[in-house]
Design a protein around this motif. Structure first.
Motif, PDB file in Angstrom:
ATOM      1  N   ARG A 139      22.469  74.101  66.758  1.00 56.91           N
ATOM      2  CA  ARG A 139      22.291  74.817  65.496  1.00 56.91           C
ATOM      3  C   ARG A 139      22.819  73.987  64.347  1.00 56.91           C
ATOM      4  O   ARG A 139      23.657  73.099  64.529  1.00 56.91           O
ATOM      5  N   VAL A 140      22.327  74.313  63.157  1.00 57.90           N
ATOM      6  CA  VAL A 140      22.677  73.605  61.932  1.00 57.90           C
ATOM      7  C   VAL A 140      23.379  74.570  60.994  1.00 57.90           C
ATOM      8  O   VAL A 140      22.907  75.706  60.797  1.00 57.90           O
ATOM      9  N   ILE A 141      24.498  74.142  60.429  1.00 58.53           N
ATOM     10  CA  ILE A 141      25.234  74.948  59.456  1.00 58.53           C
ATOM     11  C   ILE A 141      25.178  74.229  58.114  1.00 58.53           C
ATOM     12  O   ILE A 141      25.651  73.088  57.999  1.00 58.53           O
ATOM     13  N   ALA A 142      24.598  74.882  57.122  1.00 58.83           N
ATOM     14  CA  ALA A 142      24.495  74.290  55.791  1.00 58.83           C
ATOM     15  C   ALA A 142      25.816  74.464  55.049  1.00 58.83           C
ATOM     16  O   ALA A 142      26.405  75.553  55.035  1.00 58.83           O
ATOM     17  N   VAL A 143      26.276  73.394  54.406  1.00 60.93           N
ATOM     18  CA  VAL A 143      27.562  73.424  53.701  1.00 60.93           C
ATOM     19  C   VAL A 143      27.616  72.263  52.729  1.00 60.93           C
ATOM     20  O   VAL A 143      26.975  71.218  52.951  1.00 60.93           O
ATOM     21  N   ASP A 144      28.334  72.442  51.641  1.00 59.48           N
ATOM     22  CA  ASP A 144      28.543  71.336  50.709  1.00 59.48           C
ATOM     23  C   ASP A 144      29.402  70.268  51.368  1.00 59.48           C
ATOM     24  O   ASP A 144      30.283  70.573  52.186  1.00 59.48           O
ATOM     25  N   ALA A 145      29.147  69.020  50.994  1.00 61.19           N
ATOM     26  CA  ALA A 145      29.842  67.895  51.637  1.00 61.19           C
ATOM     27  C   ALA A 145      31.358  68.010  51.477  1.00 61.19           C
ATOM     28  O   ALA A 145      32.110  67.701  52.413  1.00 61.19           O
ATOM     29  N   LYS A 146      31.828  68.454  50.314  1.00 63.68           N
ATOM     30  CA  LYS A 146      33.267  68.521  50.066  1.00 63.68           C
ATOM     31  C   LYS A 146      33.952  69.600  50.895  1.00 63.68           C
ATOM     32  O   LYS A 146      35.170  69.559  51.078  1.00 63.68           O
ATOM     33  N   ARG A 147      33.188  70.575  51.376  1.00 63.35           N
ATOM     34  CA  ARG A 147      33.794  71.679  52.121  1.00 63.35           C
ATOM     35  C   ARG A 147      33.685  71.511  53.634  1.00 63.35           C
ATOM     36  O   ARG A 147      34.055  72.410  54.393  1.00 63.35           O
ATOM     37  N   ASP A 184      29.048  64.354  60.332  1.00 67.40           N
ATOM     38  CA  ASP A 184      28.028  63.641  59.557  1.00 67.40           C
ATOM     39  C   ASP A 184      26.820  63.444  60.457  1.00 67.40           C
ATOM     40  O   ASP A 184      26.970  63.050  61.626  1.00 67.40           O
ATOM     41  N   LEU A 185      25.635  63.678  59.938  1.00 74.54           N
ATOM     42  CA  LEU A 185      24.443  63.401  60.722  1.00 74.54           C
ATOM     43  C   LEU A 185      24.251  61.890  60.842  1.00 74.54           C
ATOM     44  O   LEU A 185      24.503  61.152  59.891  1.00 74.54           O
ATOM     45  N   LEU A 214      26.859  71.588  67.207  1.00 75.94           N
ATOM     46  CA  LEU A 214      26.723  72.044  65.826  1.00 75.94           C
ATOM     47  C   LEU A 214      26.608  70.833  64.909  1.00 75.94           C
ATOM     48  O   LEU A 214      27.268  69.809  65.131  1.00 75.94           O
ATOM     49  N   SER A 215      25.836  70.979  63.864  1.00 78.61           N
ATOM     50  CA  SER A 215      25.688  69.926  62.867  1.00 78.61           C
ATOM     51  C   SER A 215      25.993  70.513  61.495  1.00 78.61           C
ATOM     52  O   SER A 215      25.358  71.491  61.076  1.00 78.61           O
ATOM     53  N   LEU A 216      26.997  69.952  60.829  1.00 78.95           N
ATOM     54  CA  LEU A 216      27.342  70.359  59.465  1.00 78.95           C
ATOM     55  C   LEU A 216      26.507  69.507  58.508  1.00 78.95           C
ATOM     56  O   LEU A 216      26.739  68.299  58.391  1.00 78.95           O
ATOM     57  N   VAL A 217      25.551  70.139  57.853  1.00 81.09           N
ATOM     58  CA  VAL A 217      24.562  69.400  57.070  1.00 81.09           C
ATOM     59  C   VAL A 217      24.720  69.746  55.597  1.00 81.09           C
ATOM     60  O   VAL A 217      24.652  70.916  55.209  1.00 81.09           O
ATOM     61  N   SER A 218      24.923  68.720  54.789  1.00 79.91           N
ATOM     62  CA  SER A 218      24.997  68.870  53.336  1.00 79.91           C
ATOM     63  C   SER A 218      23.621  68.579  52.744  1.00 79.91           C
ATOM     64  O   SER A 218      22.746  67.997  53.413  1.00 79.91           O
ATOM     65  N   PRO A 219      23.389  68.960  51.488  1.00 79.73           N
ATOM     66  CA  PRO A 219      22.057  68.752  50.890  1.00 79.73           C
ATOM     67  C   PRO A 219      21.581  67.300  50.915  1.00 79.73           C
ATOM     68  O   PRO A 219      20.381  67.054  51.053  1.00 79.73           O
ATOM     69  N   ASP A 220      22.493  66.336  50.810  1.00 82.68           N
ATOM     70  CA  ASP A 220      22.071  64.936  50.789  1.00 82.68           C
ATOM     71  C   ASP A 220      21.709  64.406  52.177  1.00 82.68           C
ATOM     72  O   ASP A 220      21.286  63.254  52.302  1.00 82.68           O
TER      73      ASP A 220
END
Length: 533
Positions: free
Chosen positions: A221-229, A319-320, A344-350
């Protein structure tokens, strides 16, 4: 079907049973008979499906079927891309061959080469190595590869990704041309197939799962989050989920160091593992993580191959990866041997472009979600600092201040040395004064005629010195220097010299010719009397 039905000896079957395996996996069912038949092999299967046993077991069986004659020689060479994977494969060789007389060893870089040289002199049947250190031994002529019968390239795609293609080609030129070649990998790229075409001789192909696919037993699964958080979210997941063993992947070594430090300060035991760490530090961190002493292991992709942990429950992509195939290897650390795991993958918009490349590779869309409190635009919260971490920071601050204290002490010592220099100067002056007094004492012991002579000569010396100064001043102004007075006329009578030179103390009379000559000299010349009044 059992392992015994595949043609393995009782000693190997017992060793397999000792580690708890009762039935072969799909890759083992196809690979073991092919290797036993002597064919070259190109095999692909995901990490954790038992492919290591798929080539180790039949290789050991072939060695048992053809016992060595005389001195031990390296008969099997297994190349791996990383030190951790090399150690893991060699451990599998020892585990599966523990009921036989076959021997094995492992060599890789980052450690002292001398113990490896000693082991190579003793000889063994199976050698597991990384390409760089193997070529180091070959360059020093401490290894003999002329008896190699089987070559295995494990995780060949990773070796190409790490730039080992030229090293592999050099190794191939060293080995005997007649040998069995086995190439195993979890993913297949066009470069891998090109390497296989040049290496393998009429190989058998095994692909037990779709190319570049992931294990079904791993929930992704992928969790969307801002890079700083991301650090804050990871800490929240670990604590709220009570995760006791988590493998976290970062893209850079600096990122691994920073994240491990942040987690450790927040009360979650964590250590980084990457290529800049010494081999002892990497081995120690991995051992603590396997034993459960370490809760979080933060790694770069160099550790994606070779970390074999039973029942590892969680893998997190902090980081992906920018290489999609690395995603397959990362999540392959969990869900091994049919066990359940979570990735789990913590994915930021960039990082959305990286995510699209990964989904294209594995041919599936990963479910996305957002954790409450970590929605887009929410303000980040400072990570907590435990008392233990605060104490460690205070100790670190003390350590940092210690050099300044040492510098202050050195300055004080330097000041004392300066004061000592002043004291030395005063002592030197005192010595000079004592010397003067000694000179006066020496004068006091002189005879009366000597003292009278020195006193009478003093005015003469002063006059000569004054005339020299006047001449120098006149020369600087561009004029003529004044003529010096006759020193003989001004020299006083020295009674002590009477009778010593054989001459009379009476002054000789001045001749008239000399007087006339001096009268005709130009004014300013030495001895001239012109212009005198």
């Amino acid at each position: 079907m059992s392992f015994a039905s595949l043609g393995l000896s009782d000693a190997l079957v017992r060793a397999v049973a000792d580690v708890g395996y009762t039935a072969p996996t799909p890759i083992q069912l196809q690979a073991i008979p092919t290797v036993l038949a002597g064919h070259d092999l190109l095999a692909g299967a995901q990490t954790g499906t038992g492919k290591t046993a798929g080539f180790v077991l039949p290789i050991l069986q072939r060695l048992l079927d053809a016992p060595r004659q005389g001195k031990k020689h390296i008969r099997v060479l297994i190349l791996t891309p990383t030190r951790e994977l090399a150690a893991q494969v060699e451990e599998s060789v020892r585990v599966y061959g523990k009921h036989t007389d076959l021997t094995s060893s492992v060599i890789f870089g980052g450690v002292n080469i001398n113990p490896q040289i000693t082991a190579l002199r003793q000889g063994f049947d199976v050698l597991v190595a990384t390409p760089g250190r193997l070529l180091d031994h070959h360059g020093q002529k401490t290894i003999d590869l002329s008896h190699v019968e089987v070559l295995v390239l494990d995780e060949a795609d990773r070796m190409l990704d790490m730039g080992f293609i030229h090293d592999i080609k050099r190794v191939l030129r060293i080995l005997p041309p007649k040998r069995q070649n086995l190439l195993f990998s979890a993913t297949f790229s066009d470069e891998i197939r090109d390497l296989a075409n040049g290496l393998l001789n009429q190989p058998k192909h095994i692909q037990v799962t779709p190319r570049n696919s992931t294990v079904e037993s791993v929930a992704q699964r992928v969790i969307a989050v801002d890079a700083k958080r991301k650090p804050e979210l990871l800490l929240h997941l670990v604590k709220e989920g009570n995760w006791y063993q988590v493998l976290v992947f970062t893209r850079t070594k600096h990122g691994a160091n920073k994240l491990a430090q942040q987690l450790d300060k927040a009360g979650v035991p964590a250590l980084p593992i990457h290529g800049n760490k010494s081999q002892n530090a990497r081995t120690r961190a991995l051992a603590e993580f396997k034993s459960g002493k370490l809760q979080v292991l933060v790694a770069t992709d160099i550790a994606a191959r070779g970390i074999d942990i039973d029942n590892l429950p969680h893998v997190v992509n902090f980081d992906l990866p920018n290489v999609p195939e690395d995603y397959v290897h990362r999540i392959g650390r969990t869900g091994r041997a049919g066990m359940q795991g979570e990735a789990l993958s913590l994915v930021s918009p960039d990082e959305m472009s990286y995510l699209r490349d990964i989904e294209k590779l594995i041919r599936r869309a990963l479910p996305r979600e957002v954790i409450p409190g970590f929605e887009k635009g929410t303000a980040p919260q400072a990570l907590p600092v435990t008392p233990r971490a605060a104490g460690a920071e205070a100790a670190a601050a003390t350590t940092e201040q210690q050099p300044r204290r040492d510098g202050a002490r050195q300055g004080e010592r330097g000041g004392r040395r300066g004061a000592g220099s002043g004291n030395g100067a005063r002592r030197s002056g005192a010595k000079q004064g004592a010397t003067k007094q000694a000179e006066h004492k020496q004068v006091a012991h002189k005879s009366a005629p000597q003292r009278d002579s020195e006193r009478s000569a003093a005015p003469h010396k002063q006059a000569v010195h004054k005339q020299g100064e006047e001449r120098g001043e006149a020369q600087r102004k561009g004029g003529h220097a004044p003529a010096p007075a006759s020193t003989r006329a001004q020299r006083p009578h020295d009674p002590s010299r009477d009778g010593l030179t054989g001459r009379s103390s009476a002054r000789p009379p001045r001749r008239e010719a000399d007087t006339a000559v001096r009268a005709n000299l130009p004014p300013g010349w030495p001895g001239s009397t012109s212009g005198r009044r």
